[in-house]
Scaffold this active site. Sequence first.
Site, mmCIF file in Angstrom:
data_model
loop_
_atom_site.group_PDB
_atom_site.id
_atom_site.type_symbol
_atom_site.label_atom_id
_atom_site.label_comp_id
_atom_site.label_asym_id
_atom_site.label_seq_id
_atom_site.Cartn_x
_atom_site.Cartn_y
_atom_site.Cartn_z
ATOM 1 N N SER A 100 0.925 -1.392 -0.079
ATOM 2 C CA SER A 100 0.315 -0.257 -0.221
ATOM 3 C C SER A 100 1.012 1.278 0.050
ATOM 4 C CB SER A 100 -0.775 -0.150 0.641
ATOM 5 O OG SER A 100 -1.312 0.746 1.329
ATOM 6 N N TYR B 47 -2.837 0.185 9.671
ATOM 7 C CA TYR B 47 -2.387 -0.321 8.422
ATOM 8 C C TYR B 47 -1.386 -0.036 8.285
ATOM 9 C CZ TYR B 47 -3.870 -1.397 4.161
ATOM 10 O OH TYR B 47 -3.653 -1.801 2.810
ATOM 11 N N LYS C 52 1.440 -3.391 6.638
ATOM 12 C CA LYS C 52 1.814 -3.884 5.388
ATOM 13 C C LYS C 52 3.478 -3.437 5.322
ATOM 14 C CE LYS C 52 -2.330 -4.736 3.671
ATOM 15 N NZ LYS C 52 -2.260 -5.420 2.049
HETATM 16 C C1 WQD Z 1 -9.432 9.731 0.000
HETATM 17 C C2 WQD Z 1 -9.933 10.568 0.369
HETATM 18 C C3 WQD Z 1 -10.484 11.884 2.322
HETATM 19 C C4 WQD Z 1 -14.077 9.465 2.546
HETATM 20 C C5 WQD Z 1 -6.940 4.570 1.518
HETATM 21 C C6 WQD Z 1 -6.489 3.548 1.790
HETATM 22 C C7 WQD Z 1 -4.692 3.051 1.605
HETATM 23 C C8 WQD Z 1 -4.458 3.487 0.646
HETATM 24 C C9 WQD Z 1 -5.610 4.522 0.134
HETATM 25 C C10 WQD Z 1 -4.696 0.279 -0.394
HETATM 26 C C11 WQD Z 1 -9.530 11.925 1.388
HETATM 27 C C12 WQD Z 1 -12.150 11.684 1.600
HETATM 28 C C13 WQD Z 1 -13.058 9.861 2.394
HETATM 29 C C14 WQD Z 1 -15.312 10.145 2.773
HETATM 30 C C15 WQD Z 1 -14.630 12.176 2.045
HETATM 31 N N1 WQD Z 1 -4.199 2.251 -0.572
HETATM 32 N N2 WQD Z 1 -12.270 11.029 2.121
HETATM 33 N N3 WQD Z 1 -14.799 11.630 2.852
HETATM 34 O O1 WQD Z 1 -7.773 7.469 3.058
HETATM 35 O O2 WQD Z 1 -6.759 7.995 0.740
HETATM 36 O O3 WQD Z 1 -6.434 5.957 1.466
HETATM 37 O O4 WQD Z 1 -6.193 4.433 0.068
HETATM 38 O O5 WQD Z 1 -3.960 0.234 0.326
HETATM 39 O O6 WQD Z 1 -4.264 2.497 2.475
HETATM 40 O O7 WQD Z 1 -6.479 3.391 4.227
HETATM 41 O O8 WQD Z 1 -8.372 6.673 0.643
HETATM 42 O O9 WQD Z 1 -11.194 6.741 0.010
HETATM 43 O O10 WQD Z 1 -10.482 7.193 2.617
HETATM 44 O O11 WQD Z 1 -9.971 8.672 1.202
HETATM 45 O O12 WQD Z 1 -14.050 12.980 2.354
HETATM 46 O O13 WQD Z 1 -16.416 10.250 3.142
HETATM 47 O O14 WQD Z 1 -11.266 11.140 0.361
HETATM 48 O O15 WQD Z 1 -9.940 12.368 3.073
HETATM 49 O O16 WQD Z 1 -8.807 12.605 0.917
HETATM 50 P P1 WQD Z 1 -6.973 6.953 1.927
HETATM 51 P P2 WQD Z 1 -10.047 7.083 1.014
#
Ligand code: WQD
Length: 326
Positions: A116, A140, A144
């Site tokens: 990740s 998390y 990894k």
């Molecule tokens: C994306 C953006 C949030 C939900 C995840 C995994 C990480 C990695 C990549 C693989 C951020 C914003 C989100 C919501 C929001 N990959 N958001 N409202 O945190 O970048 O990472 O994918 O393992 O390990 O955790 O992904 O989709 O949660 O967030 O505003 O309800 O959307 O703040 O900017 P993240 P995400």
Amino acid sequence: MNVLIIGGAGYIGSHVTRRFLDAGHQVSVFDNLSTGHRANLQKEADFFEGDILIKGKLLEAMSAGFDAVIHMAAFKNAGESMEKPEIYAENNISGTINILNAMSEARIKKFVFSSSSSVYGEPDYLPMDEKHPLIPVSFYGFSKLEIEKLLKWYEKLRGIQSVSLRYFNAAGYDPQGRITGLEKNPSNLIPVVLETAAGIRDKVLVFGSDYKTKDGSGIRDYVHVSDLSNGHLAALEYLENQKQSLIANLGIERGFTVHEVIESARKVTGREIPVEVVDRRAGDPAEVYSSATLAKKHLGWDPQYCDINSILETHWKAYLANYPEK
Ligand code: WQD
């Protein structure tokens, strides 16, 4: 090749399974169906129902004889990992150790690991390449990174060669509509946005309005699950041909803000998507996007879905398959 895909009924796992079958490989899926779906099981693949925490089940499956193991059975919610580190330690770390030990016993020497971008933590610089410091900010991400470190020892001591693929933000569904099992209780942005478009949720909570980005919301690198699947296929070919290990990012090398994703989703779905802007979510960096130079160079990886609309269109199709328009 004869390949065992652990977690092959899950969201990414079922797409990878489909891709390996399409490429003519013989595939078996090992999954406990906790977050995966029976409906995602591809009929040409053999299925072992089992949990990676039960060593005997892994050994039983692996005794069928495989050339390679692809491991995609992990918990993946960074926020949740900070509240429930025990289950992430057990499933993501102990579970993977069980897999590697079973591989040692079954003498399987090729391993493709779902790592990740969260192994990097807060960006020191952008785009993030594989030389970026590894200081995860979520448990998390730590889980990894621990496996990436273990893999160096299992290569040295047990001859297991591996490709660790550091995914950025996976999204989208099979463009041919062959996989439609939706994730249960998703927390990632794109399924949350599409659940709102489908009327399953009332609104999207946008985390943060004061990041130093063009509209104050977070920027992420959204990579299509079919492109990720191609990356896994190329990783196995790399192990077969190059006979060495590799760690590589899989991302499209550009980012979109949360508001850009929501605006595109409004266009793609034609639905209203109400939002409420709330405080930042703990541990969320402002901006993350990849350099995928290594994957392009060593795996010949060539992502096809580099605009957010095509990612959203294929993902929305899966929603429409589950929630048909009246
Ligand atoms: C994306 C953006 C949030 C939900 C995840 C995994 C990480 C990695 C990549 C693989 C951020 C914003 C989100 C919501 C929001 N990959 N958001 N409202 O945190 O970048 O990472 O994918 O393992 O390990 O955790 O992904 O989709 O949660 O967030 O505003 O309800 O959307 O703040 O900017 P993240 P995400």
